[in-house]
Design a protein around this motif. Structure first.
Motif, PDB file in Angstrom:
ATOM      1  N   LEU A  93       0.965  -1.051   0.095  1.00  0.00           N
ATOM      2  CA  LEU A  93       0.065  -0.039   0.084  1.00  0.00           C
ATOM      3  C   LEU A  93       0.806   1.196  -0.041  1.00  0.00           C
ATOM      4  O   LEU A  93       0.665   2.336  -0.682  1.00  0.00           O
ATOM      5  CB  LEU A  93      -1.050  -0.017   1.234  1.00  0.00           C
ATOM      6  N   VAL A  94       2.101   1.267   0.888  1.00  0.00           N
ATOM      7  CA  VAL A  94       2.870   2.195   0.803  1.00  0.00           C
ATOM      8  C   VAL A  94       3.664   2.609  -0.377  1.00  0.00           C
ATOM      9  O   VAL A  94       3.760   3.686  -0.929  1.00  0.00           O
ATOM     10  CB  VAL A  94       3.665   2.280   1.961  1.00  0.00           C
ATOM     11  N   LEU A  95       3.756   1.453  -0.957  1.00  0.00           N
ATOM     12  CA  LEU A  95       4.713   1.656  -2.324  1.00  0.00           C
ATOM     13  C   LEU A  95       3.843   2.050  -3.193  1.00  0.00           C
ATOM     14  O   LEU A  95       4.270   3.050  -4.224  1.00  0.00           O
ATOM     15  CB  LEU A  95       5.072   0.205  -2.675  1.00  0.00           C
ATOM     16  N   VAL A  96       2.509   1.933  -3.397  1.00  0.00           N
ATOM     17  CA  VAL A  96       1.402   2.276  -4.309  1.00  0.00           C
ATOM     18  C   VAL A  96       1.353   3.980  -4.088  1.00  0.00           C
ATOM     19  O   VAL A  96       1.442   4.664  -5.067  1.00  0.00           O
ATOM     20  CB  VAL A  96       0.126   1.501  -4.321  1.00  0.00           C
ATOM     21  N   GLY A  97       1.144   4.147  -2.714  1.00  0.00           N
ATOM     22  CA  GLY A  97       1.289   5.677  -2.484  1.00  0.00           C
ATOM     23  C   GLY A  97       2.372   6.436  -2.986  1.00  0.00           C
ATOM     24  O   GLY A  97       2.289   7.416  -3.171  1.00  0.00           O
ATOM     25  N   GLN A  98       3.702   5.738  -2.702  1.00  0.00           N
ATOM     26  CA  GLN A  98       4.677   6.674  -2.964  1.00  0.00           C
ATOM     27  C   GLN A  98       4.796   6.761  -4.546  1.00  0.00           C
ATOM     28  O   GLN A  98       5.364   7.895  -5.119  1.00  0.00           O
ATOM     29  CB  GLN A  98       6.031   5.738  -2.780  1.00  0.00           C
TER      30      GLN A  98
ATOM     31  N   PHE B 121       2.210   7.095  -6.708  1.00  0.00           N
ATOM     32  CA  PHE B 121       1.341   8.344  -7.031  1.00  0.00           C
ATOM     33  C   PHE B 121       1.726   9.451  -6.602  1.00  0.00           C
ATOM     34  O   PHE B 121       1.961  10.521  -7.384  1.00  0.00           O
ATOM     35  CB  PHE B 121      -0.084   7.975  -6.446  1.00  0.00           C
ATOM     36  N   ALA B 122       2.270   9.567  -5.338  1.00  0.00           N
ATOM     37  CA  ALA B 122       3.023  11.020  -5.013  1.00  0.00           C
ATOM     38  C   ALA B 122       4.265  11.409  -5.758  1.00  0.00           C
ATOM     39  O   ALA B 122       4.473  12.660  -6.124  1.00  0.00           O
ATOM     40  CB  ALA B 122       3.202  10.825  -3.302  1.00  0.00           C
ATOM     41  N   GLY B 123       5.001  10.385  -6.071  1.00  0.00           N
ATOM     42  CA  GLY B 123       6.286  10.532  -6.746  1.00  0.00           C
ATOM     43  C   GLY B 123       5.943  11.043  -8.096  1.00  0.00           C
ATOM     44  O   GLY B 123       6.651  11.865  -8.631  1.00  0.00           O
ATOM     45  N   HIS B 124       5.213  10.254  -8.507  1.00  0.00           N
ATOM     46  CA  HIS B 124       4.636  10.631  -9.931  1.00  0.00           C
ATOM     47  C   HIS B 124       3.991  12.127 -10.201  1.00  0.00           C
ATOM     48  O   HIS B 124       4.633  12.752 -11.068  1.00  0.00           O
ATOM     49  CB  HIS B 124       3.560   9.771 -10.557  1.00  0.00           C
ATOM     50  N   ALA B 125       3.132  12.545  -9.336  1.00  0.00           N
ATOM     51  CA  ALA B 125       2.815  13.903  -9.213  1.00  0.00           C
ATOM     52  C   ALA B 125       3.925  15.012  -9.049  1.00  0.00           C
ATOM     53  O   ALA B 125       4.139  15.996  -9.699  1.00  0.00           O
ATOM     54  CB  ALA B 125       1.717  14.100  -8.225  1.00  0.00           C
ATOM     55  N   GLU B 126       4.867  14.775  -8.117  1.00  0.00           N
ATOM     56  CA  GLU B 126       5.893  15.681  -7.913  1.00  0.00           C
ATOM     57  C   GLU B 126       6.835  15.441  -9.080  1.00  0.00           C
ATOM     58  O   GLU B 126       7.336  16.681  -9.348  1.00  0.00           O
ATOM     59  CB  GLU B 126       6.872  14.962  -6.575  1.00  0.00           C
ATOM     60  N   PHE B 127       7.075  14.671  -9.726  1.00  0.00           N
ATOM     61  CA  PHE B 127       8.010  14.430 -10.928  1.00  0.00           C
ATOM     62  C   PHE B 127       7.555  15.093 -12.105  1.00  0.00           C
ATOM     63  O   PHE B 127       8.044  15.972 -12.564  1.00  0.00           O
ATOM     64  CB  PHE B 127       8.208  12.955 -11.152  1.00  0.00           C
ATOM     65  N   ASN B 128       6.079  15.040 -12.328  1.00  0.00           N
ATOM     66  CA  ASN B 128       5.488  15.970 -13.342  1.00  0.00           C
ATOM     67  C   ASN B 128       5.568  17.445 -12.942  1.00  0.00           C
ATOM     68  O   ASN B 128       5.490  18.144 -13.721  1.00  0.00           O
ATOM     69  CB  ASN B 128       4.141  15.264 -13.458  1.00  0.00           C
ATOM     70  N   ASP B 129       5.453  17.764 -11.400  1.00  0.00           N
ATOM     71  CA  ASP B 129       5.419  19.054 -11.295  1.00  0.00           C
ATOM     72  C   ASP B 129       6.832  19.804 -11.918  1.00  0.00           C
ATOM     73  O   ASP B 129       6.895  20.826 -12.230  1.00  0.00           O
ATOM     74  CB  ASP B 129       5.304  19.388  -9.697  1.00  0.00           C
ATOM     75  N   GLN B 130       7.847  18.862 -11.560  1.00  0.00           N
ATOM     76  CA  GLN B 130       9.242  19.480 -11.803  1.00  0.00           C
ATOM     77  C   GLN B 130       9.356  19.603 -13.343  1.00  0.00           C
ATOM     78  O   GLN B 130       9.901  20.512 -13.753  1.00  0.00           O
ATOM     79  CB  GLN B 130      10.221  18.410 -11.301  1.00  0.00           C
ATOM     80  N   LEU B 131       8.763  18.480 -13.859  1.00  0.00           N
ATOM     81  CA  LEU B 131       9.037  18.520 -15.724  1.00  0.00           C
ATOM     82  C   LEU B 131       8.113  19.782 -16.116  1.00  0.00           C
ATOM     83  O   LEU B 131       8.746  20.594 -16.949  1.00  0.00           O
ATOM     84  CB  LEU B 131       8.315  17.288 -16.084  1.00  0.00           C
ATOM     85  N   ALA B 132       6.911  20.120 -15.448  1.00  0.00           N
ATOM     86  CA  ALA B 132       6.141  21.455 -15.769  1.00  0.00           C
ATOM     87  C   ALA B 132       6.938  22.456 -15.566  1.00  0.00           C
ATOM     88  O   ALA B 132       7.011  23.411 -16.403  1.00  0.00           O
ATOM     89  CB  ALA B 132       4.844  21.237 -15.202  1.00  0.00           C
ATOM     90  N   ILE B 133       7.740  22.471 -14.526  1.00  0.00           N
ATOM     91  CA  ILE B 133       8.451  23.815 -14.440  1.00  0.00           C
ATOM     92  C   ILE B 133       9.501  24.156 -15.035  1.00  0.00           C
ATOM     93  O   ILE B 133       9.759  25.511 -15.679  1.00  0.00           O
ATOM     94  CB  ILE B 133       8.941  23.791 -12.691  1.00  0.00           C
TER      95      ILE B 133
ATOM     96  N   PHE C 176      11.946   6.598 -10.287  1.00  0.00           N
ATOM     97  CA  PHE C 176      11.348   5.772  -9.174  1.00  0.00           C
ATOM     98  C   PHE C 176      12.047   4.825  -8.640  1.00  0.00           C
ATOM     99  O   PHE C 176      12.172   4.474  -7.348  1.00  0.00           O
ATOM    100  CB  PHE C 176      10.093   5.138  -9.791  1.00  0.00           C
ATOM    101  N   ALA C 177      12.908   4.040  -9.565  1.00  0.00           N
ATOM    102  CA  ALA C 177      13.592   3.007  -8.951  1.00  0.00           C
ATOM    103  C   ALA C 177      14.753   3.504  -7.910  1.00  0.00           C
ATOM    104  O   ALA C 177      15.100   2.818  -6.846  1.00  0.00           O
ATOM    105  CB  ALA C 177      14.502   2.357 -10.282  1.00  0.00           C
ATOM    106  N   VAL C 178      15.428   4.648  -8.076  1.00  0.00           N
ATOM    107  CA  VAL C 178      16.381   5.076  -7.197  1.00  0.00           C
ATOM    108  C   VAL C 178      15.705   5.356  -5.878  1.00  0.00           C
ATOM    109  O   VAL C 178      16.235   5.199  -4.865  1.00  0.00           O
ATOM    110  CB  VAL C 178      17.497   6.198  -7.706  1.00  0.00           C
ATOM    111  N   ASP C 179      14.644   5.820  -6.141  1.00  0.00           N
ATOM    112  CA  ASP C 179      13.782   6.265  -4.723  1.00  0.00           C
ATOM    113  C   ASP C 179      13.585   4.965  -3.944  1.00  0.00           C
ATOM    114  O   ASP C 179      13.772   5.125  -2.427  1.00  0.00           O
ATOM    115  CB  ASP C 179      12.633   7.154  -4.949  1.00  0.00           C
ATOM    116  N   VAL C 180      13.270   3.959  -4.470  1.00  0.00           N
ATOM    117  CA  VAL C 180      12.681   2.985  -3.668  1.00  0.00           C
ATOM    118  C   VAL C 180      14.014   2.135  -3.300  1.00  0.00           C
ATOM    119  O   VAL C 180      13.885   1.787  -2.233  1.00  0.00           O
ATOM    120  CB  VAL C 180      11.972   1.993  -4.675  1.00  0.00           C
ATOM    121  N   THR C 181      14.888   1.833  -4.146  1.00  0.00           N
ATOM    122  CA  THR C 181      15.934   0.906  -3.676  1.00  0.00           C
ATOM    123  C   THR C 181      16.777   1.735  -2.692  1.00  0.00           C
ATOM    124  O   THR C 181      17.574   1.083  -1.871  1.00  0.00           O
ATOM    125  CB  THR C 181      16.928   0.680  -4.984  1.00  0.00           C
TER     126      THR C 181
END
Length: 230
Positions: free
Chosen positions: A26-31, A33-45, A62-67
């Motif tokens: 559950l936490v991995l799935v939450g991460q 979604f949250a990471g995807h939103a934050e990453f896209n915010d950075q791309l948009a900026i 995503f892989a580096v944040d998890v590992t």
């Protein structure tokens, strides 16, 4: 029949592993979604095209944040498993009893001639199989740490080079990345938090209690009681 030999339902007998495994997913799935939103915010900026969730969870970012979190957790347990063979803390249930420092006798460990009928087969063997099995938990934890650390470094250099290219800078090789501040900042911030958590658990369990938990001493145990679980 002794309590150790009682058998209940699969769900009860494995509830600790199942509960933490489900929470992990559950936490991995939450991460994700949250990471995807934050990453896209950075791309948009930066004025770049955003990516889908599927593209993000298969990306090096995503892989580096998890590992990087996985390797620090396995390092924590590797150090704790091996460290508690020789290191003790008076009054802590996380420590062995003070007079048992070291690898202990074959009788205490129930190996070789002292193995019982329900002992694992390799505990009854001699030679390399007993030596390996006697250290198998620490070896596997150490191996998982090295695998996660390697995966983090490989994913990390890929993510780092993506940032380099977006900044119109030259990418770097794996060996060069290993001496970059980016790699060690990611690594050390996780290591220090895990080591602090272990140290806090060891010393706080000397004076504080949690009724019914094997991570705590019985509520009425003296502060100086060592290696006693509730």
């Amino acid at each position: 029949m002794s309590p150790e030999r009682e058998r209940g339902s699969f769900w009860r007998d494995n509830s600790l592993t199942l509960a933490f495994g489900a929470a992990f997913l559950l936490v991995l799935v939450g991460q994700a979604f949250a990471g995807h939103a934050e990453f896209n915010d950075q791309l948009a900026i930066e004025g770049l095209q955003t990516i889908s969730l599927g593209e993000y969870v298969t990306s090096s970012d995503f892989a580096v944040d998890v590992t990087e979190n996985w390797q620090s957790e396995f390092l924590q347990f590797f150090l704790f498993v091996f460290g508690t063979v020789w290191l003790v803390q008076r009054g802590s249930p996380e420590s062995k009893e003070l007079h048992k420092i070291g690898v202990e006798s074959d009788r205490d460990q129930r190996i070789g001639d002292h193995a019982t009928a329900d002992s694992p087969p390799w505990a009854r063997k001699k030679g390399w199989r007993r030596r390996v099995y006697s250290r198998s938990l620490g070896l596997v934890m150490g191996g998982l740490f090295l695998l996660a650390w390697t995966a983090q470094s490989i994913a990390g250099v890929a993510a780092y080079n993506e940032q380099q290219l977006r900044r119109l800078q030259e990418p770097v090789g794996w060996g060069t990345y290993l001496v970059q501040p980016d790699f060690w900042d990611r690594t050390l911030q996780n290591w220090q938090s895990e080591l602090l958590a272990v140290a806090a658990m060891v010393i706080l369990s000397v004076y504080l209690r949690q009724r019914g938990s094997p991570e705590s001493k019985p509520v009425g145990s003296a502060h100086g009681s060592t290696g006693v679980e509730g």
